[in-house]
Design a protein around this motif. Structure first.
Motif, PDB file in Angstrom:
ATOM      1  N   VAL A  65       6.714  -0.059  -8.496  1.00 49.78           N
ATOM      2  CA  VAL A  65       6.463  -1.225  -7.472  1.00 49.78           C
ATOM      3  C   VAL A  65       5.790  -0.977  -6.304  1.00 49.78           C
ATOM      4  N   LEU A  66       5.268   0.399  -6.322  1.00 56.02           N
ATOM      5  CA  LEU A  66       4.305   0.831  -5.277  1.00 56.02           C
ATOM      6  C   LEU A  66       2.806   0.763  -5.682  1.00 56.02           C
ATOM      7  N   SER A  67       2.199   0.475  -4.487  1.00 55.88           N
ATOM      8  CA  SER A  67       0.725   0.666  -4.817  1.00 55.88           C
ATOM      9  C   SER A  67       0.068   1.695  -4.409  1.00 55.88           C
ATOM     10  N   ALA A  68      -0.921   1.882  -5.114  1.00 53.92           N
ATOM     11  CA  ALA A  68      -1.404   3.490  -5.203  1.00 53.92           C
ATOM     12  C   ALA A  68      -2.791   3.591  -4.249  1.00 53.92           C
ATOM     13  N   GLY A 119       0.626  12.561  -6.586  1.00 50.71           N
ATOM     14  CA  GLY A 119      -0.664  12.432  -6.976  1.00 50.71           C
ATOM     15  C   GLY A 119      -1.387  11.008  -6.795  1.00 50.71           C
ATOM     16  N   ARG A 120      -1.145  10.137  -5.926  1.00 48.66           N
ATOM     17  CA  ARG A 120      -1.684   8.732  -5.696  1.00 48.66           C
ATOM     18  C   ARG A 120      -2.024   8.512  -4.490  1.00 48.66           C
ATOM     19  N   GLY A 121      -2.116   9.325  -3.601  1.00 49.00           N
ATOM     20  CA  GLY A 121      -2.591   9.153  -2.304  1.00 49.00           C
ATOM     21  C   GLY A 121      -1.787   9.782  -0.998  1.00 49.00           C
ATOM     22  N   ILE A 122      -1.977   9.317   0.072  1.00 46.64           N
ATOM     23  CA  ILE A 122      -1.013   9.988   1.079  1.00 46.64           C
ATOM     24  C   ILE A 122      -0.288   8.830   1.864  1.00 46.64           C
TER      25      ILE A 122
END
Length: 490
Positions: free
Chosen positions: A8-11, A190-193
């Motif tokens: 459910v989390l945006s990357a 590994g999808r951003g900060i």
């Protein structure tokens, strides 16, 4: 709060690029390829100290152990390090492998970090040797300090006075605002900060709710730049991104609270969030291996800015691992070998010592046990703080054990009578606000602080979410917090 499922989390990546790298080649006289490559970087620098990192790549046959040597050339003195056994003799620094990272295959890399002091200059080392063989090196310059705008409204530097938080003029202050989740999980996945935008407009939207505080959860492995994290989201990139968000929060007159959410250490016992040794879920306590280094680095980064508040550890739950409540509170304060926890624990006293040892006098928050919902023995086990600037943190959701006025009167009120009390997370999983309305009234009646979880656009069924859009459009749950803050601070 433990974060919602990854699905459910945006990357959205929020990495901030480093200043351009300077390459310093070191090539053997015979023209043969170097045995190794080393990237040396200064990931953070302050008045008399800095955090550095090395990334070593083996270009020769596989090795079962390694030792990197280089010389400081600008009066630097090593103070501590991680991911290697660090030592210094004269100007020569040595980093030898730990038991868990000694194997280095051909083409493989390993990273390690350290904290050091400097005087006169912070010159970059010019040559490195791995097991005695010379390496090519790439060195990155110290980060350029961010410019400050004297016209910006600045939040107050807070200190403890009795059971109140006060500013430099002695006026009582309350921390009222939101959490901004993402920095604790995006990087390790590994999808951003950050999860979602952290630009000026999105931060201004928080201020438009009349919030005066933003709590920013962090990940220690990402901050320290450990080798299991994508370099794009670790070390200097991560630190600079956090500093950038802190600056934006301050630019809108709000207090930034930097908080350690996820840590290293393998725990598979009762209520374990994951079996991974890495900082990929909530652990019952901080780890001695990395957390003191994390807080020493964070403290050095922000110690010249006392408007930044330090929240030591999100939600301790040693009580789920230990046999007795007394053991849990002893583990909470003193750390060490705690029953039921397989790694060496850093207690709250260790973390206070790390912050104060770095010379930072910033306000510190320390949450209790049972996911910060139990403060029943907080006063008895309160860590010693030489700066006298320590407050109690507490979390509450409608599904917690201490979730009614009777419990708050019996366990919170005695704490709040002696020290400032900050509810670092309040929320409910119904996507309504009837429960937090009761929490806010109890805290308002006593002049205490609270922060809503969380300023992220998640579905309420996976966890409390204040907004449906980063322009500040509230959920039904968020409407309750927004309207209450506007009524208080309008």
């Amino acid at each position: 709060m433990r974060h919602p499922p990854r699905s459910v989390l945006s990357a959205v990546a929020g990495a901030v690029a480093l200043v351009g790298a300077v390459t310093v080649p070191v090539v053997s006289a015979s023209g043969a390829a170097p045995a190794c490559s080393v990237e040396y970087s200064v990931t953070s620098q302050w008045g008399s100290g800095f955090q550095g990192a090395v990334r070593i790549t083996n270009n020769t046959a596989a090795m079962s152990s390694w030792s990197l040597a280089f010389d400081f050339a600008g009066g630097q003195e090593l103070t501590q390090g991680w991911n290697a056994k660090w030592s210094q003799s004269g100007t020569t620094v040595t980093a030898a492998n730990e038991s868990y990272n000694g194997s280095l295959a051909t083409g493989a890399s390993v990273s390690a970090g350290f904290i050091a002091s400097w005087s006169g200059s912070n010159a970059v080392p010019t040559s490195f040797k791995l097991n005695g063989a010379g390496c090519n090196t790439a060195a990155e310059p110290s980060p350029t300090p961010e410019p400050t705008d004297p016209a910006q409204e600045t939040p107050p530097a807070l200190r403890v006075s009795g059971n109140k938080l006060v500013d430099s003029a002695g006026a009582t202050r309350r921390l009222l605002g939101v959490n901004r989740s993402g920095g604790e999980f995006m990087c390790v996945q590994g999808r951003g900060i950050f999860d979602g935008p952290v630009d000026d407009a999105s931060v201004k939207a928080i201020a438009d709710w009349k919030a005066n505080t933003v709590r920013i959860p962090l990940n220690e492995e990402c901050w320290l730049g450990l080798s299991n994290i994508d370099p794009a989201y670790a070390g200097a990139n991560y630190i600079n991104a956090v500093k950038g968000l802190v600056a934006k929060v301050k630019a809108h007159g709000m207090t930034p609270v930097v908080e350690l959410h996820w840590t290293h250490g393998q725990y598979t016992g009762n209520s374990a969030g994951c079996s991974d040794v890495h900082a990929s879920c909530q652990k019952p306590m901080p780890d001695m291996q990395y957390t003191p280094s994390f807080w020493a680095s964070v403290a050095n980064t922000f110690k010249s800015d006392r408007t930044v508040v330090f929240d030591l550890f999100n939600e301790p739950y040693p009580d789920r691992a230990t046999a007795t409540t007394t053991q849990a509170w002893q583990c909470w304060r003193d750390g060490g070998s705690c029953p039921g926890i397989g790694y060496e624990v850093a207690g709250m006293q260790d973390l206070v010592d790390s912050v104060r040892g770095a010379g930072a006098t910033n306000l510190i928050l320390a949450g209790g046990i049972a996911y910060s919902n139990d403060l029943s023995q907080w006063r008895a086990y309160k860590p010693a703080d030489p700066a006298g600037n320590l407050a109690a943190a507490w979390h509450v959701y409608n599904f917690n054990s201490c979730a009614d006025e009777s419990c708050w009167n019996s366990t919170l009120a005695p704490v709040a009578a002696q020290v400032p009390l900050v509810a670092g997370e309040i929320g409910e999983n119904t996507c309504a606000h009837g429960f937090i309305d009761r929490v806010m009234k109890w805290f308002d009646d006593r002049g205490l602080s609270y922060l809503g979880w969380t300023w992220n656009t998640w579905d309420c069924s996976t966890g409390p979410s204040l907004i449906s859009s980063y322009d500040g459009t509230p959920t039904a749950f968020g409407t309750g917090l927004r309207d209450h803050l506007r009524a208080l601070n309008g």
